[in-house]
Design an enzyme around this catalytic site. Structure first.
Site, short mmCIF file in Angstrom:
data_model
loop_
_atom_site.label_atom_id
_atom_site.label_comp_id
_atom_site.label_asym_id
_atom_site.label_seq_id
_atom_site.Cartn_x
_atom_site.Cartn_y
_atom_site.Cartn_z
N CYS A 10 4.57 75.17 20.81
CA CYS A 10 3.24 74.19 20.10
C CYS A 10 3.34 73.23 19.47
CB CYS A 10 1.78 75.48 20.09
SG CYS A 10 2.12 77.20 21.40
N ASP A 11 3.82 73.79 18.23
CA ASP A 11 3.38 73.32 16.99
C ASP A 11 4.69 72.55 16.78
OD1 ASP A 11 0.91 73.34 17.13
OD2 ASP A 11 1.10 75.17 16.10
N CYS B 299 3.62 79.20 16.82
CA CYS B 299 3.87 79.42 18.32
C CYS B 299 5.29 77.72 18.72
CB CYS B 299 2.76 78.76 19.24
SG CYS B 299 3.35 78.25 21.15
#
Length: 355
Positions: A145-146, A142
């Site tokens: 997300c990261d 992701c």
């Protein structure tokens, strides 16, 4: 066919399939509504967030929080309001009659008046050495997300579809260079995304490595990803041609790896219920405005999180959808109760009339 009463472990007003952010958010709201929810954790307890070491974009945590800690906090919150969380994988839901029959893989059978499907979608992986050890430690599925954890790093993105193009484009916000690895010459992505990526190539932000595949990820949980091993063949699909003299194997220095090779929605247990799925297996919910947005075309079955949402796939959006599903289920259960009371009242009136 309704389960034999002797075979049923327990009846609940509401069963929630999945213990990720969507399922736990639903459980919190369902517990507060006195719907006595029973949550089955599934084969990925906590969902994909448990693979994320740090979550910086979930509202309310200015310093960030680890994925496992966020999930554990939500479990405790749900339990505080009366939700019960059990280990178990739902194998089948029988929806021909009411209540629903829910059978687990271990053979246990439960019944429920309503079911919330919050079983998520599992990111596809490659199964290469280093993958299990480094997932969440430099390997991610992701980018939104990261990606911010890898500023000024060389980042490798694996994939050739729309998701890979979108992830690679997004990661240019952070990376020194994004390397897009695809096993074939041609991409499966739409022209729009290919053109966006080619613009970034011209600007020196993305490099494309065609006819190339990832075979190993090197590093440690303490230090993260150090480098990867790649193979390349001029005709593509090099893993299938490892013995070919034209196949080249080489190590490549990167600081992070992102898989963008798709997700598989966990909806197998809904087959045969009449719930409509799209061509990729994602559950179709009503959507739109007003109440009932998470309802499916089977009354009493609701969907929330990545099992429905193939586009956003964020913890915060999954949580919001879990809340909606719990509220929709509560409305449905109240309507069932009103109907049962009206039926009981009619039976009493009929009996008194007979007297």
């Amino acid at each position: 066919m309704t389960a034999d009463a002797d075979d049923v472990v327990e009846h609940r007003p509401l069963i929630v399939a999945g213990s990720g952010i969507a399922g736990l958010s639903a459980a919190i709201y369902a517990g507060r509504s006195n719907n006595d929810p029973l949550v089955f954790e599934g084969d990925e307890p906590g969902g994909q967030l448990t693979l994320t070491t740090e979550v910086d974009n979930y509202p309310g945590f200015p310093e960030g929080i680890s994925g496992p800690e966020l999930v554990q906090n939500m479990k405790e919150q749900a339990q505080r309001f009366g939700a019960e969380i059990k280990n178990g994988i739902i194998a089948n839901v029988e929806a021909d009659e009411r209540p629903f029959t829910v059978e687990l893989e271990n053979g246990d059978v439960y019944t429920a008046d309503a079911v919330i499907a919050a079983s998520g979608a599992s990111a596809r992986t490659l199964g290469v050495p280093g993958e299990d050890e480094l997932m969440g430690y430099g390997l991610s599925t992701c980018a939104t997300c990261d990606g911010a954890f890898f500023r000024d790093e060389k980042i490798l993105v694996v994939g050739g579809g729309d998701a890979a193009m979108e992830e690679a484009n997004f990661l240019t916000k952070f990376a020194s260079t994004v390397y897009l690895v695809h096993r074939r010459e041609e991409f499966r992505a739409e022209d729009y995304w290919i053109e966006r990526v080619e613009e970034k190539v011209d600007e020196g932000e993305i490099e494309i490595m065609r006819n190339t595949e990832l075979t190993e990820i090197h590093g440690s949980r303490e230090e993260g990803v150090d480098h990867v091993t790649l193979v390349e063949h001029p005709e593509g699909h090099p893993k299938e041609k490892l013995d070919d003299p034209e196949t080249e194997e080489f190590d490549f220095d990167v600081g992070a790896v992102f898989y963008a090779i798709g997700h598989t929605p966990n909806t197998g247990y809904l087959e045969g219920t009449g719930v409509e799925l799209d061509d990729d297996g994602y559950l179709k919910a009503k959507g739109g405005e007003g109440g009932g947005q998470t309802a499916t075309d089977v009354p009493g079955i609701f969907g929330a999180g990545d099992v429905v949402d193939y586009h956003y796939q964020q913890a915060a959006t999954a949580g919001g959808m879990g809340v909606k599903a719990a509220l929709d289920a509560d409305d449905y259960l109240e309507e069932l109760e009103r109907g049962a009371k009206a039926e009981a009242g009619g039976e009493v009136a009929a009996a008194e009339s007979d007297d």
